[in-house]
Write a protein that holds these residues in place. Structure first.
Motif, PDB file in Angstrom:
ATOM      1  N   TYR A 193     -15.448 -46.857 -40.430  1.00  0.00           N
ATOM      2  CA  TYR A 193     -16.696 -47.129 -39.487  1.00  0.00           C
ATOM      3  C   TYR A 193     -17.666 -45.602 -38.901  1.00  0.00           C
ATOM      4  O   TYR A 193     -17.995 -44.567 -39.143  1.00  0.00           O
ATOM      5  N   ARG A 202     -18.608 -47.751 -50.885  1.00  0.00           N
ATOM      6  CA  ARG A 202     -18.419 -48.656 -51.300  1.00  0.00           C
ATOM      7  C   ARG A 202     -17.423 -49.200 -52.051  1.00  0.00           C
ATOM      8  O   ARG A 202     -18.405 -48.679 -53.639  1.00  0.00           O
ATOM      9  N   PRO A 223     -27.564 -51.754 -56.158  1.00  0.00           N
ATOM     10  CA  PRO A 223     -28.143 -51.433 -54.733  1.00  0.00           C
ATOM     11  C   PRO A 223     -26.271 -51.285 -54.379  1.00  0.00           C
ATOM     12  O   PRO A 223     -26.181 -50.372 -52.935  1.00  0.00           O
ATOM     13  N   PHE A 224     -25.513 -52.369 -54.296  1.00  0.00           N
ATOM     14  CA  PHE A 224     -24.303 -52.672 -54.101  1.00  0.00           C
ATOM     15  C   PHE A 224     -23.447 -51.476 -54.502  1.00  0.00           C
ATOM     16  O   PHE A 224     -22.121 -51.428 -53.925  1.00  0.00           O
ATOM     17  N   TRP A 231     -28.174 -43.155 -53.434  1.00  0.00           N
ATOM     18  CA  TRP A 231     -28.733 -43.872 -53.214  1.00  0.00           C
ATOM     19  C   TRP A 231     -29.304 -44.328 -51.478  1.00  0.00           C
ATOM     20  O   TRP A 231     -29.637 -44.563 -51.137  1.00  0.00           O
ATOM     21  N   PHE A 290     -37.912 -64.542 -50.828  1.00  0.00           N
ATOM     22  CA  PHE A 290     -37.267 -63.989 -51.532  1.00  0.00           C
ATOM     23  C   PHE A 290     -38.978 -63.133 -52.211  1.00  0.00           C
ATOM     24  O   PHE A 290     -39.456 -62.015 -52.008  1.00  0.00           O
ATOM     25  N   VAL A 422     -30.151 -63.730 -51.689  1.00  0.00           N
ATOM     26  CA  VAL A 422     -30.720 -64.404 -51.897  1.00  0.00           C
ATOM     27  C   VAL A 422     -29.571 -65.369 -51.219  1.00  0.00           C
ATOM     28  O   VAL A 422     -29.551 -66.573 -50.467  1.00  0.00           O
ATOM     29  N   ALA A 424     -26.330 -65.294 -50.584  1.00  0.00           N
ATOM     30  CA  ALA A 424     -25.890 -65.184 -48.893  1.00  0.00           C
ATOM     31  C   ALA A 424     -26.704 -65.559 -48.259  1.00  0.00           C
ATOM     32  O   ALA A 424     -26.303 -66.677 -46.939  1.00  0.00           O
ATOM     33  N   ALA A 485     -20.620 -63.921 -44.880  1.00  0.00           N
ATOM     34  CA  ALA A 485     -21.351 -65.053 -46.360  1.00  0.00           C
ATOM     35  C   ALA A 485     -19.918 -64.188 -47.196  1.00  0.00           C
ATOM     36  O   ALA A 485     -19.753 -64.733 -47.885  1.00  0.00           O
ATOM     37  N   ARG A 491     -14.352 -49.705 -47.815  1.00  0.00           N
ATOM     38  CA  ARG A 491     -15.167 -48.429 -47.806  1.00  0.00           C
ATOM     39  C   ARG A 491     -14.135 -47.981 -48.515  1.00  0.00           C
ATOM     40  O   ARG A 491     -12.700 -47.954 -48.453  1.00  0.00           O
ATOM     41  N   GLY A 554     -22.392 -55.668 -41.937  1.00  0.00           N
ATOM     42  CA  GLY A 554     -21.906 -54.472 -42.150  1.00  0.00           C
ATOM     43  C   GLY A 554     -22.107 -53.557 -41.113  1.00  0.00           C
ATOM     44  O   GLY A 554     -22.558 -54.187 -39.439  1.00  0.00           O
ATOM     45  N   SER A 559     -25.369 -50.501 -43.772  1.00  0.00           N
ATOM     46  CA  SER A 559     -24.906 -52.336 -43.465  1.00  0.00           C
ATOM     47  C   SER A 559     -25.710 -52.820 -44.123  1.00  0.00           C
ATOM     48  O   SER A 559     -26.410 -51.992 -45.541  1.00  0.00           O
ATOM     49  N   CYS A 560     -26.084 -54.240 -44.038  1.00  0.00           N
ATOM     50  CA  CYS A 560     -27.465 -55.197 -44.818  1.00  0.00           C
ATOM     51  C   CYS A 560     -28.801 -54.248 -44.651  1.00  0.00           C
ATOM     52  O   CYS A 560     -29.282 -54.137 -43.318  1.00  0.00           O
ATOM     53  N   GLY A 562     -30.552 -56.111 -46.093  1.00  0.00           N
ATOM     54  CA  GLY A 562     -31.412 -57.607 -45.910  1.00  0.00           C
ATOM     55  C   GLY A 562     -31.635 -58.243 -44.634  1.00  0.00           C
ATOM     56  O   GLY A 562     -32.089 -59.064 -44.523  1.00  0.00           O
ATOM     57  N   ALA A 566     -32.748 -61.542 -43.462  1.00  0.00           N
ATOM     58  CA  ALA A 566     -32.893 -63.026 -43.534  1.00  0.00           C
ATOM     59  C   ALA A 566     -32.222 -63.838 -42.751  1.00  0.00           C
ATOM     60  O   ALA A 566     -32.250 -64.891 -42.352  1.00  0.00           O
TER      61      ALA A 566
END
Ligand code: HEM
Length: 612
Positions: A193, A202, A223-224, A231, A290, A422, A424, A485, A491, A554, A559-560, A562, A566
């Motif tokens: 990291y 990733r 997005p992932f 991005w 959501f 959602v 996750a 999750a 990476r 992450g 990192s996430c 959301g 969440a």
């Protein structure tokens, strides 16, 4: 003295101490009759001074070599002469004996990283085999086939197996798509990291990428999977509105939780047990939350009278379940969908089409609303909090107004968040309820914390009251430690680094096995136990690298997105449920199945017993 012998007895001697040992031994071995106490003392004194001078004068290598026999280098503890002296205590100066061997610290080459050797045999044939799957799945599957020891059971077992066999860093030769390095130690994860740079890369979900780029002919892969500046810019635009949404719509999120409470009362049986498909109800709660946050719409997923099969929410839930199932089927195993259309990919794409159709409809509606408004008027209106209801969704509007984003891109973004984010959240909530049901003492303590802030059943919750619930937050952290999750984060290295004494070159694909780190005893005491206390600020167990031992969302700039969403949703629902019910579970232990997201492997037959 005797203490020193014993210490020597359990180690292999270096050269000086070997001479010392011989000296002492000779002095005691030359006895023809039992020694008097005075003689024994004198001999020890002689032995001590000879020993000290032998240590002080280094021996020549040649002289020593002739004296050392390979078998005599370890001192036996049961030597008769030594044991006879057991009652005598002699003090000699404490001389430390250290090895002078210097170690070469130059990092070892990449090729030396341990890994499944059997794969090398196949290396030269692999180029004839078409691309079979994502790097991880492909490699692990082939690993299974070649070694015949791995059972592919859709969880982290293959990763665990490889670490157990090859140590904390494992290299998998991937001649088709590059080598993979797998790590689990927190200090190694921290190093990756630290070096990830401003636009970390990733791996993505190949089959979703295929859906976008080849089937729908969209511009963006999702997005992932989106990388680089494209991005980074989008992410920069989204972070703030995501955080703002939570404050704006907190009340509506709370209402959604109340609706789930009502639904539980409706669906539970005489024994207060909910049906085995309670996971569907959690999905409905996740989707309703959501759509409030992203679309500023109540879609009615938790309609008290139940869902009509032809209704939009029912179709979305069905499509989501199906997408999830076929996504995991397509992503694991041999990915024949790359060559021809398989039944699985057809079902996945059909499910994605349904979700895409619904999202597309709301994007068009938002566009129509915005069409008559100039961007400046929008910004002006949007600056006051009370008119947001009429203005549509701030996040959606922001995305539409972003010159770079096409409706297709927005749809792609939202769909990935639904399919992965959602899912996750709802599955993490399922695991949390399970852990609380299985740990009544912890549940009681949590109830006390919640009860203090929600004195009566219908008490309102605010963001401020959630902040005063550290134990609830700790329960969520602990649940995500045990059942993250996503069991690993990936990476691609932007530059060459050193890990565990090996050079790992730029562009290597690294898998950071988060779920493995968070289950290891050296990182967490009693790692299999659900112990929220370990996350409380007054806990002293937390070590230097503990931050990198459990990273469910992450870390760093990628990192996430959301995370806050969440966590808030989970805190709200758990607080409400624990305030209303005592949760119990009477069946076999629930483990996890890896279906791109970790999901419970048994029906969620919880009992929700009303509290007095
Ligand atoms: C308990 C629930 C969740 C968990 C455990 C989780 C976990 C993760 C993880 C591990 C990553 C990869 C981070 C990395 O590579 O360092 C990620 C990325 C992401 N998550 Fe989540 N997530 C959750 C919920 C959500 C939700 C609710 C949303 C959105 C509504 C969401 C949206 C995203 C997005 C867009 C990314 C990609 C971020 C980027 O590439 O910049 N997640 N999530």
């Amino acid at each position: 003295m005797q203490r020193m012998f014993i210490r020597c007895g359990i180690v292999n001697l270096n050269t000086n101490s070997f001479v010392a040992w011989k000296t002492v031994r000779r002095l005691f071995a030359e006895k023809t009759r039992p020694l008097t106490a005075i003689e024994r003392q004198e001999r020890f004194r002689d032995a001590s001074s000879e020993l000290i001078s032998s240590i002080a004068q280094p021996q020549t290598a040649g002289g020593l070599a002739s004296e050392i026999s390979p078998t005599s280098a370890t001192i036996p503890l049961t030597d008769a002469a030594v044991s006879q002296q057991a009652s005598n205590v002699f003090e000699i100066p404490d001389v430390s004996v250290s090895s002078e061997v210097t170690r070469d610290k130059t990092p070892l080459p990449f090729e030396d990283i341990p890994g499944p050797v059997a794969l090398k045999i196949f290396e030269k044939y692999w180029k004839y085999v078409p691309l079979l799957g994502t790097q991880l799945i492909c490699s692990l599957l082939i690993n299974r086939l070649t070694l015949g020891q791995l059972k592919w059971n859709r969880n982290v077992m293959p990763l665990k197996y490889l670490f157990n066999r090859y140590g904390p860093i494992v290299r998998i030769h991937g001649p088709i798509s590059g080598d993979i390095v797998m790590i689990h130690r927190p200090e190694h994860i921290a190093e990756v990291y630290k070096q990830e740079g401003e636009a970390p890369v990733r791996s993505g979900i190949d089959v979703l990428q295929h859906y976008r780029l080849h089937y729908r002919k969209s511009r963006l892969p999702g997005p992932f999977t989106m990388q680089g500046t494209e991005w980074t810019e989008l992410r920069g635009n989204l972070d703030k509105p995501f955080a703002q949404q939570l404050t704006r719509y907190f009340g509506k999120l709370e209402m959604t939780c109340d609706e789930l409470v009502q639904r539980i009362r409706k669906i539970r049986n005489r024994q207060d047990e909910v049906p085995g498909d309670f996971d569907q109800d959690l999905s409905r709660w996740g989707m309703e939350s959501f759509s409030i946050l992203l679309l500023n719409r109540r879609l009615g997923f938790l309609e008290p009278s139940g869902l009509n099969a032809a209704s939009e929410p029912a179709r979305i839930i069905e499509a989501l379940t199906s997408a999830h199932l076929y996504l995991s089927r397509c992503e694991s195993g041999f990915q024949v969908w790359r060559f021809f259309e398989t039944p699985y990919i057809r079902k996945l794409f059909a499910a994605c089409d349904v979700i895409d159709g619904v999202i597309g409809k709301y994007i068009r509606q938002a566009q129509n609303k915005l069409r008559n408004r100039s961007a400046s008027t929008y910004q002006e209106k949007n600056s006051t909090a009370d008119n947001v209801e009429d203005n549509g969704s701030p996040i959606l509007d922001k995305l539409i107004l972003d010159q770079e984003m096409q409706p297709d891109d927005i749809s792609t973004l939202i769909m990935d968040m639904i399919i992965l984010g959602v899912q996750a959240t709802t599955n993490s909530e399922a695991f949390l309820l399970y852990y609380l049901a299985r740990n009544p003492r912890i549940q009681r303590q949590l109830y006390e914390e919640i009860g203090a802030l929600m004195p009566s059943r219908g008490s309102e919750l605010t963001q401020y009251s959630l902040k005063k619930m550290p134990y609830l937050r700790a329960c969520i952290k602990e649940c995500l430690r045990l059942r993250p999750a996503f069991p690993y984060v990936t990476r691609v290295l932007p530059k060459s680094i050193t890990l565990h004494g090996y050079v790992v070159p730029k562009d290597t694909y690294v898998i950071m096995a988060n779920q493995i780190s968070s289950h290891r005893e050296e990182n967490f005491e009693d790692p299999e136990k659900f112990k929220p206390e370990r996350w409380l600020s007054n806990n002293t167990e937390r070590g230097e690298h503990q931050a990198f031992s459990s990273l469910p969302f992450g870390y760093g700039v990628r990192s996430c997105l959301g995370k806050q969403m969440a966590e808030t949703e989970m805190m709200l629902l758990t607080a409400k449920l624990i305030r209303e019910f005592r949760i119990e579970y009477d069946y076999a232990d629930i483990g996890s199945n890896y279906m791109v997201v970790n999901v419970p492997n048994k029906p969620l037959r919880f009992r929700f017993v009303d509290r007095d």
